[in-house]
Design a protein around this motif. Sequence first.
Motif, PDB file in Angstrom:
ATOM      1  N   GLY A  51      74.963 -29.992  38.948  1.00  0.00           N
ATOM      2  CA  GLY A  51      76.341 -30.677  38.252  1.00  0.00           C
ATOM      3  C   GLY A  51      75.607 -32.530  38.784  1.00  0.00           C
ATOM      4  N   THR A  52      76.351 -34.000  38.763  1.00  0.00           N
ATOM      5  CA  THR A  52      76.351 -35.389  38.861  1.00  0.00           C
ATOM      6  C   THR A  52      76.891 -35.085  39.843  1.00  0.00           C
ATOM      7  OG1 THR A  52      75.657 -34.952  37.121  1.00  0.00           O
ATOM      8  CG2 THR A  52      75.698 -37.268  37.866  1.00  0.00           C
ATOM      9  N   LYS A  53      76.664 -35.893  40.270  1.00  0.00           N
ATOM     10  CA  LYS A  53      77.240 -36.384  41.655  1.00  0.00           C
ATOM     11  C   LYS A  53      77.283 -38.057  42.575  1.00  0.00           C
ATOM     12  CE  LYS A  53      79.653 -35.350  46.091  1.00  0.00           C
ATOM     13  NZ  LYS A  53      79.838 -34.245  47.464  1.00  0.00           N
ATOM     14  N   ASP A  54      77.768 -39.246  41.217  1.00  0.00           N
ATOM     15  CA  ASP A  54      77.412 -40.527  42.219  1.00  0.00           C
ATOM     16  C   ASP A  54      76.324 -41.440  41.234  1.00  0.00           C
ATOM     17  OD1 ASP A  54      79.178 -40.451  44.295  1.00  0.00           O
ATOM     18  OD2 ASP A  54      78.297 -40.361  46.122  1.00  0.00           O
ATOM     19  N   ASN A  55      76.333 -40.682  39.922  1.00  0.00           N
ATOM     20  CA  ASN A  55      75.131 -40.942  39.465  1.00  0.00           C
ATOM     21  C   ASN A  55      73.743 -39.580  39.566  1.00  0.00           C
ATOM     22  OD1 ASN A  55      76.812 -42.300  37.168  1.00  0.00           O
ATOM     23  ND2 ASN A  55      76.809 -44.377  38.952  1.00  0.00           N
ATOM     24  N   LEU A  56      74.218 -39.442  40.563  1.00  0.00           N
ATOM     25  CA  LEU A  56      73.104 -38.920  40.585  1.00  0.00           C
ATOM     26  C   LEU A  56      73.070 -36.943  40.837  1.00  0.00           C
ATOM     27  CD1 LEU A  56      72.308 -40.385  44.244  1.00  0.00           C
ATOM     28  CD2 LEU A  56      70.481 -40.500  41.735  1.00  0.00           C
ATOM     29  N   ASN A  57      71.866 -36.616  41.223  1.00  0.00           N
ATOM     30  CA  ASN A  57      71.870 -34.608  40.587  1.00  0.00           C
ATOM     31  C   ASN A  57      72.364 -34.310  42.268  1.00  0.00           C
ATOM     32  OD1 ASN A  57      70.222 -34.369  38.165  1.00  0.00           O
ATOM     33  ND2 ASN A  57      68.731 -35.574  39.526  1.00  0.00           N
ATOM     34  N   TYR A  58      72.737 -32.940  42.120  1.00  0.00           N
ATOM     35  CA  TYR A  58      73.725 -32.868  42.699  1.00  0.00           C
ATOM     36  C   TYR A  58      73.262 -30.866  42.384  1.00  0.00           C
ATOM     37  CZ  TYR A  58      78.108 -30.977  44.227  1.00  0.00           C
ATOM     38  OH  TYR A  58      79.472 -29.750  46.357  1.00  0.00           O
ATOM     39  N   ILE A  59      73.724 -30.191  43.663  1.00  0.00           N
ATOM     40  CA  ILE A  59      73.269 -28.469  43.683  1.00  0.00           C
ATOM     41  C   ILE A  59      74.280 -28.335  44.707  1.00  0.00           C
ATOM     42  CG2 ILE A  59      71.705 -26.975  43.728  1.00  0.00           C
ATOM     43  CD1 ILE A  59      69.515 -28.833  43.953  1.00  0.00           C
ATOM     44  N   GLU A  60      75.061 -27.162  44.115  1.00  0.00           N
ATOM     45  CA  GLU A  60      75.514 -26.386  44.801  1.00  0.00           C
ATOM     46  C   GLU A  60      74.217 -24.556  45.078  1.00  0.00           C
ATOM     47  OE1 GLU A  60      80.345 -27.928  44.931  1.00  0.00           O
ATOM     48  OE2 GLU A  60      79.903 -26.176  44.295  1.00  0.00           O
ATOM     49  N   LEU A  61      75.231 -24.413  46.490  1.00  0.00           N
ATOM     50  CA  LEU A  61      74.375 -22.254  45.972  1.00  0.00           C
ATOM     51  C   LEU A  61      75.156 -21.822  47.041  1.00  0.00           C
ATOM     52  CD1 LEU A  61      70.317 -23.018  48.091  1.00  0.00           C
ATOM     53  CD2 LEU A  61      71.145 -22.914  45.743  1.00  0.00           C
ATOM     54  N   TRP A  62      75.360 -20.696  45.279  1.00  0.00           N
ATOM     55  CA  TRP A  62      76.378 -19.279  46.550  1.00  0.00           C
ATOM     56  C   TRP A  62      76.164 -18.323  46.664  1.00  0.00           C
ATOM     57  CZ3 TRP A  62      81.223 -20.145  42.157  1.00  0.00           C
ATOM     58  CH2 TRP A  62      81.858 -21.393  42.075  1.00  0.00           C
ATOM     59  N   ARG A 111      80.981 -23.915  52.884  1.00  0.00           N
ATOM     60  CA  ARG A 111      81.996 -23.672  52.723  1.00  0.00           C
ATOM     61  C   ARG A 111      82.463 -22.675  52.357  1.00  0.00           C
ATOM     62  NH1 ARG A 111      81.993 -26.108  48.134  1.00  0.00           N
ATOM     63  NH2 ARG A 111      82.973 -25.489  46.346  1.00  0.00           N
ATOM     64  N   ILE A 112      83.578 -21.592  53.258  1.00  0.00           N
ATOM     65  CA  ILE A 112      83.419 -20.347  52.792  1.00  0.00           C
ATOM     66  C   ILE A 112      84.866 -20.270  51.734  1.00  0.00           C
ATOM     67  CG2 ILE A 112      84.236 -17.789  53.508  1.00  0.00           C
ATOM     68  CD1 ILE A 112      81.248 -18.135  54.473  1.00  0.00           C
ATOM     69  N   GLU A 163      64.626 -26.376  47.954  1.00  0.00           N
ATOM     70  CA  GLU A 163      63.786 -24.830  48.954  1.00  0.00           C
ATOM     71  C   GLU A 163      64.508 -25.450  49.997  1.00  0.00           C
ATOM     72  OE1 GLU A 163      59.793 -25.043  50.308  1.00  0.00           O
ATOM     73  OE2 GLU A 163      59.421 -25.823  48.306  1.00  0.00           O
ATOM     74  N   THR A 164      64.551 -26.925  49.924  1.00  0.00           N
ATOM     75  CA  THR A 164      65.425 -27.335  51.709  1.00  0.00           C
ATOM     76  C   THR A 164      66.823 -26.161  51.691  1.00  0.00           C
ATOM     77  OG1 THR A 164      64.150 -29.383  51.659  1.00  0.00           O
ATOM     78  CG2 THR A 164      66.444 -28.931  53.016  1.00  0.00           C
ATOM     79  N   LEU A 165      67.907 -26.626  51.359  1.00  0.00           N
ATOM     80  CA  LEU A 165      68.988 -25.424  50.746  1.00  0.00           C
ATOM     81  C   LEU A 165      68.832 -23.936  50.942  1.00  0.00           C
ATOM     82  CD1 LEU A 165      71.549 -27.009  48.214  1.00  0.00           C
ATOM     83  CD2 LEU A 165      72.218 -27.271  50.212  1.00  0.00           C
ATOM     84  N   TYR A 166      68.042 -23.056  49.954  1.00  0.00           N
ATOM     85  CA  TYR A 166      67.709 -21.968  51.054  1.00  0.00           C
ATOM     86  C   TYR A 166      67.089 -21.703  51.837  1.00  0.00           C
ATOM     87  CZ  TYR A 166      68.467 -20.531  46.150  1.00  0.00           C
ATOM     88  OH  TYR A 166      68.968 -19.675  44.696  1.00  0.00           O
ATOM     89  N   TRP A 209      82.189 -16.204  49.342  1.00  0.00           N
ATOM     90  CA  TRP A 209      81.474 -16.838  49.109  1.00  0.00           C
ATOM     91  C   TRP A 209      81.044 -17.915  49.816  1.00  0.00           C
ATOM     92  CZ3 TRP A 209      78.418 -15.178  44.852  1.00  0.00           C
ATOM     93  CH2 TRP A 209      78.809 -15.029  43.634  1.00  0.00           C
ATOM     94  N   ALA A 210      79.775 -17.751  50.387  1.00  0.00           N
ATOM     95  CA  ALA A 210      79.486 -19.247  51.517  1.00  0.00           C
ATOM     96  C   ALA A 210      78.511 -20.078  49.744  1.00  0.00           C
ATOM     97  CB  ALA A 210      78.251 -18.548  52.182  1.00  0.00           C
ATOM     98  N   ILE A 211      78.979 -21.142  50.482  1.00  0.00           N
ATOM     99  CA  ILE A 211      78.475 -22.016  49.995  1.00  0.00           C
ATOM    100  C   ILE A 211      78.397 -23.372  50.642  1.00  0.00           C
ATOM    101  CG2 ILE A 211      79.529 -23.175  47.496  1.00  0.00           C
ATOM    102  CD1 ILE A 211      81.919 -22.440  47.333  1.00  0.00           C
ATOM    103  N   PHE A 212      76.862 -23.763  50.383  1.00  0.00           N
ATOM    104  CA  PHE A 212      76.400 -25.205  50.350  1.00  0.00           C
ATOM    105  C   PHE A 212      75.854 -26.134  49.239  1.00  0.00           C
ATOM    106  CE2 PHE A 212      75.690 -20.915  52.447  1.00  0.00           C
ATOM    107  CZ  PHE A 212      75.307 -21.417  54.307  1.00  0.00           C
ATOM    108  N   PRO A 213      76.142 -27.036  49.565  1.00  0.00           N
ATOM    109  CA  PRO A 213      76.270 -27.783  48.413  1.00  0.00           C
ATOM    110  C   PRO A 213      75.585 -29.134  49.262  1.00  0.00           C
ATOM    111  CG  PRO A 213      77.760 -28.789  50.314  1.00  0.00           C
ATOM    112  CD  PRO A 213      77.221 -27.581  50.621  1.00  0.00           C
TER     113      PRO A 213
END
Length: 298
Positions: free
Chosen positions: A281-292, A132-133, A253-256, A235-239
């Motif tokens: 962060g945490t999502k659905d009781n699992l780890n979660y990353i956003e790259l900005w 998302r932008i 690494e895959t996101l980058y 910002w270009a944001i990649f979840p």
Amino acid sequence: MEWLERMNLALDYVEENLNGEIELSEVASRACCSSYQFQRMFSFITDVTLAEYIRRRRLTLAALELQHGKNVKVIDVALKFGYESPVSFARAFHALHGITPAMARQDGIALKAYPRLSFLITIKGAEAMNYRIETKDSFEVFGIEGVFRTDGNGEVPQTPAKLWEQSIANGDVKRLEAHAGDLPPFISHELNFVHAVCSYRKTELDTFPYMICAFRGEASVIEGYTLVTIPAHTWAIFPSEPHPWDKFDDTIETLYRRFYTEWLPTSGYEQVDGAEFEMYGTKDNLNYIELWFAVRKV
């Protein structure tokens, strides 16, 4: 296609100076980005560091000179391609080619050749890439800062990973979390209080700043921390998808890699020297990353 043209101009400079001094800042300047950004981008795209690529190209050309110039002295070839002594040259040559420089003159001897790279657009699978932008006003972050060399040398801690390791072990990350206060309204409730940001200010040549950070709010306690203002940016944001902890390294690494190899070359945006966030962060009781990534329209 300006992005491709700039990346290839940077490699043109490298090729033109393989038998001389290669200034990493000049390489990055040809690509219109910082030295840190270029080296990260290069590594994610090619699966090899820029320093290793330069080493391979120099030793490829050195082998050709030894093969074709029967009267060329090994020490002259060593000095031509940036080695201070025949010993250091012979060690590097053997590590790449598996033989000594003198043996390279023999007929029929097997050598390795690493050709010059060129950046091209290739058509890959149709796997969707979520992003998302968003445009955000300026905001402040504070935290534990280190300044690191792009080549990894220098004083300990030598890498952001070491800074994290030390800051977790001595309790600094827990203290920063306690001092963070409330998250600002533009931050998703799925994200934690402690994140990371890099390239948010100019440092010395071939270095970059990195901070384990929290967002400053009314209840934040900032005494004893480095405080930085992040200007307004697009910002270009990649979840990421939610993932278990043991998949963290592969996920980020895959996101980058997909940002640099799939999205950036064809998006109509370019990365700017502003800042780059890793949001955890945490999502659905699992780890979660956003790259900005701070970006602008080309």
